[in-house]
Design a protein around this motif. Structure first.
Motif, PDB file in Angstrom:
ATOM      1  N   ARG A  47      20.407 -13.922  26.435  1.00 56.33           N
ATOM      2  CA  ARG A  47      19.915 -14.526  27.580  1.00 56.33           C
ATOM      3  C   ARG A  47      17.778 -13.997  27.626  1.00 56.33           C
ATOM      4  NH1 ARG A  47      21.920 -17.517  30.926  1.00 56.33           N
ATOM      5  NH2 ARG A  47      24.547 -17.880  30.266  1.00 56.33           N
ATOM      6  N   ALA A  48      17.715 -12.414  27.872  1.00 58.13           N
ATOM      7  CA  ALA A  48      16.096 -11.857  27.538  1.00 58.13           C
ATOM      8  C   ALA A  48      15.755 -12.663  26.174  1.00 58.13           C
ATOM      9  CB  ALA A  48      16.371 -10.439  27.472  1.00 58.13           C
ATOM     10  N   ALA A  49      16.689 -12.552  25.156  1.00 60.67           N
ATOM     11  CA  ALA A  49      15.668 -13.298  23.279  1.00 60.67           C
ATOM     12  C   ALA A  49      15.597 -14.419  23.896  1.00 60.67           C
ATOM     13  CB  ALA A  49      17.270 -12.946  22.886  1.00 60.67           C
ATOM     14  N   VAL A  50      15.945 -15.447  24.651  1.00 59.42           N
ATOM     15  CA  VAL A  50      15.925 -16.799  25.017  1.00 59.42           C
ATOM     16  C   VAL A  50      14.327 -16.872  26.149  1.00 59.42           C
ATOM     17  CG1 VAL A  50      16.560 -18.954  26.386  1.00 59.42           C
ATOM     18  CG2 VAL A  50      18.254 -17.802  24.868  1.00 59.42           C
ATOM     19  N   TRP A  51      14.798 -15.605  26.847  1.00 57.66           N
ATOM     20  CA  TRP A  51      13.522 -15.986  27.519  1.00 57.66           C
ATOM     21  C   TRP A  51      12.292 -15.852  27.096  1.00 57.66           C
ATOM     22  CZ3 TRP A  51      13.580 -18.426  31.508  1.00 57.66           C
ATOM     23  CH2 TRP A  51      14.430 -18.923  33.080  1.00 57.66           C
ATOM     24  N   HIS A  52      11.893 -14.377  26.270  1.00 53.12           N
ATOM     25  CA  HIS A  52      11.255 -14.002  25.184  1.00 53.12           C
ATOM     26  C   HIS A  52      10.347 -15.810  24.968  1.00 53.12           C
ATOM     27  CE1 HIS A  52       8.945 -11.814  22.595  1.00 53.12           C
ATOM     28  NE2 HIS A  52       8.680 -10.575  23.073  1.00 53.12           N
ATOM     29  N   THR A  53      11.617 -15.889  23.725  1.00 53.57           N
ATOM     30  CA  THR A  53      11.074 -17.671  22.832  1.00 53.57           C
ATOM     31  C   THR A  53       9.822 -17.943  23.449  1.00 53.57           C
ATOM     32  OG1 THR A  53      13.089 -16.976  21.718  1.00 53.57           O
ATOM     33  CG2 THR A  53      11.796 -18.846  21.301  1.00 53.57           C
ATOM     34  N   GLY A  54      10.602 -18.297  25.245  1.00 51.57           N
ATOM     35  CA  GLY A  54      10.450 -19.210  25.681  1.00 51.57           C
ATOM     36  C   GLY A  54       8.567 -18.614  26.373  1.00 51.57           C
ATOM     37  N   LEU A  55       8.849 -17.130  26.923  1.00 54.62           N
ATOM     38  CA  LEU A  55       7.563 -17.131  27.579  1.00 54.62           C
ATOM     39  C   LEU A  55       6.545 -16.701  25.884  1.00 54.62           C
ATOM     40  CD1 LEU A  55       9.139 -13.823  29.207  1.00 54.62           C
ATOM     41  CD2 LEU A  55       7.864 -15.788  30.129  1.00 54.62           C
ATOM     42  N   THR A  56       6.510 -16.304  24.845  1.00 52.40           N
ATOM     43  CA  THR A  56       5.448 -16.617  23.927  1.00 52.40           C
ATOM     44  C   THR A  56       5.367 -17.827  23.080  1.00 52.40           C
ATOM     45  OG1 THR A  56       7.249 -15.781  22.419  1.00 52.40           O
ATOM     46  CG2 THR A  56       6.227 -14.073  22.990  1.00 52.40           C
ATOM     47  N   ASP A  57       6.192 -18.557  23.276  1.00 54.90           N
ATOM     48  CA  ASP A  57       5.888 -20.314  22.806  1.00 54.90           C
ATOM     49  C   ASP A  57       4.086 -20.063  22.978  1.00 54.90           C
ATOM     50  OD1 ASP A  57       5.880 -22.566  21.894  1.00 54.90           O
ATOM     51  OD2 ASP A  57       6.955 -23.454  24.298  1.00 54.90           O
ATOM     52  N   SER A  58       3.523 -21.174  21.975  1.00 58.77           N
ATOM     53  CA  SER A  58       2.126 -21.339  21.830  1.00 58.77           C
ATOM     54  C   SER A  58       1.948 -22.560  22.453  1.00 58.77           C
ATOM     55  CB  SER A  58       1.718 -21.105  20.414  1.00 58.77           C
ATOM     56  OG  SER A  58       2.071 -21.831  19.666  1.00 58.77           O
ATOM     57  N   THR A  59       2.905 -22.924  22.576  1.00 62.52           N
ATOM     58  CA  THR A  59       2.366 -24.635  23.025  1.00 62.52           C
ATOM     59  C   THR A  59       1.727 -25.000  24.450  1.00 62.52           C
ATOM     60  OG1 THR A  59       4.512 -25.363  23.418  1.00 62.52           O
ATOM     61  CG2 THR A  59       4.179 -26.058  21.053  1.00 62.52           C
ATOM     62  N   ARG A  60       2.745 -23.465  25.384  1.00 59.48           N
ATOM     63  CA  ARG A  60       2.704 -23.639  26.500  1.00 59.48           C
ATOM     64  C   ARG A  60       2.585 -24.617  27.830  1.00 59.48           C
ATOM     65  NH1 ARG A  60      -0.131 -19.100  28.030  1.00 59.48           N
ATOM     66  NH2 ARG A  60      -0.935 -17.725  26.568  1.00 59.48           N
ATOM     67  N   ARG A  61       3.942 -25.219  27.156  1.00 58.05           N
ATOM     68  CA  ARG A  61       4.186 -26.583  27.797  1.00 58.05           C
ATOM     69  C   ARG A  61       4.867 -26.116  28.999  1.00 58.05           C
ATOM     70  NH1 ARG A  61       7.401 -30.113  25.135  1.00 58.05           N
ATOM     71  NH2 ARG A  61       6.629 -32.209  26.218  1.00 58.05           N
ATOM     72  N   HIS A  62       5.579 -25.057  28.778  1.00 57.95           N
ATOM     73  CA  HIS A  62       6.196 -24.305  30.522  1.00 57.95           C
ATOM     74  C   HIS A  62       5.719 -23.157  31.226  1.00 57.95           C
ATOM     75  CE1 HIS A  62       9.600 -26.305  27.533  1.00 57.95           C
ATOM     76  NE2 HIS A  62       9.620 -26.764  28.795  1.00 57.95           N
ATOM     77  N   CYS A  63       5.576 -23.326  32.245  1.00 61.74           N
ATOM     78  CA  CYS A  63       5.412 -22.247  33.262  1.00 61.74           C
ATOM     79  C   CYS A  63       6.555 -21.283  34.173  1.00 61.74           C
ATOM     80  CB  CYS A  63       4.064 -22.458  34.062  1.00 61.74           C
ATOM     81  SG  CYS A  63       5.250 -23.253  35.754  1.00 61.74           S
ATOM     82  N   TYR A  64       6.115 -19.959  33.771  1.00 59.30           N
ATOM     83  CA  TYR A  64       6.689 -18.806  33.855  1.00 59.30           C
ATOM     84  C   TYR A  64       6.360 -18.216  35.067  1.00 59.30           C
ATOM     85  CZ  TYR A  64       9.247 -20.017  29.637  1.00 59.30           C
ATOM     86  OH  TYR A  64       9.339 -21.289  28.679  1.00 59.30           O
ATOM     87  N   PHE A  65       7.398 -18.052  36.140  1.00 55.75           N
ATOM     88  CA  PHE A  65       6.645 -16.555  37.346  1.00 55.75           C
ATOM     89  C   PHE A  65       7.899 -15.785  37.499  1.00 55.75           C
ATOM     90  CE2 PHE A  65       4.000 -20.469  38.013  1.00 55.75           C
ATOM     91  CZ  PHE A  65       2.855 -20.520  37.877  1.00 55.75           C
ATOM     92  N   VAL A  66       7.128 -14.877  38.141  1.00 51.92           N
ATOM     93  CA  VAL A  66       7.639 -13.528  38.032  1.00 51.92           C
ATOM     94  C   VAL A  66       7.202 -13.328  39.670  1.00 51.92           C
ATOM     95  CG1 VAL A  66       8.705 -12.530  36.073  1.00 51.92           C
ATOM     96  CG2 VAL A  66       6.830 -11.943  37.485  1.00 51.92           C
TER      97      VAL A  66
END
Ligand SMILES: CC(C)(COP(=O)(O)OP(=O)(O)OC[C@H]1O[C@@H](n2cnc3c(N)ncnc32)[C@H](O)[C@@H]1OP(=O)(O)O)[C@@H](O)C(=O)NCCC(=O)NCCS
Length: 177
Positions: A47-66
């Motif tokens: 799961r961390a690998a999937v989140w890492h892919t999203g968090l490094t996605d350069s298109t920035r079509r999604h947001c992530y907050f902690v």
């Protein structure tokens, strides 16, 4: 309110902590709802690998907050982006929101929703929806408490079991601020 909790944009380095919170929160939230074997088999590393892919996605079509505590420990997270199934009205989506059990009902969930809604609004989305398992009473009560309206339902399959989900929507994101 939860003054000692800081809400910030997630970074790639948060992927492991997000996956850890996700796994722990799924196990407490969905015990008795989702097959036990599925919950037991959740793999934090994968799961961390999937989140890492999203968090490094350069298109920035999604947001992530902690949400992090005073020691910088991640205790919750939320993510959002474009609605995923082509809904004719709702264009934004709150795709995930999870807190560790001991940090729930202290106002942190509301703050995380506001962070995602704020990002969506800045990115020209005016509304959003979420999907919640029909058996997740606490999740449903939370969404209703913050103004969500039930829109739809569908059946999904998790771990070999068919489960009902409801969607909740907010037509005007500014009402969440
Ligand atoms: C659902 C969740 C994100 C809500 O976050 P939270 O921090 O616990 O909720 P908040 O403290 O911000 O509550 C906001 C409002 O919702 C209400 N609320 C929250 N949980 C509630 C519940 N179980 N029953 C009734 N009202 C509830 C609060 O009373 C509050 O309303 P108020 O401001 O009028 O008092 C959090 O509880 C969680 O992580 N739960 C487990 C994971 C989960 O179900 N995620 C959603 C998957 S779709």
């Amino acid at each position: 309110m939860s003054p000692t909790i800081n809400i910030r944009r997630a970074e790639p380095a948060d992927a492991q902590a997000i996956a850890t919170v996700q796994t722990a929160s799924w196990r407490t939230t969905y015990a008795g709802l989702i097959p036990a074997e599925f919950l037991a088999s959740m793999d934090i590393g994968r799961r961390a690998a999937v989140w890492h892919t999203g968090l490094t996605d350069s298109t920035r079509r999604h947001c992530y907050f902690v949400a992090e505590d005073a020691d910088g420990q991640v205790v919750g997270f939320a993510s959002g982006g474009p609605e995923r199934e082509g809904h004719p009205i709702y264009k934004g989506e709150l795709s995930a929101i999870y807190l560790l059990d001991s940090y729930q009902k202290q106002g942190i969930g509301r703050r995380l929703v506001q962070a995602v809604a704020g990002w969506l609004h800045e990115n020209h989305y005016h509304n959003m929806l979420i999907w919640v398992l029909a058996g997740n009473t606490q999740g449903i009560q939370f969404y209703e408490a913050i103004g969500g309206q039930r829109i739809d339902s569908k059946t999904i399959n998790i771990g070999g079991e068919n489960l009902e989900e409801y969607s909740y929507g907010w037509l005007d994101l500014t009402l969440l601020f």
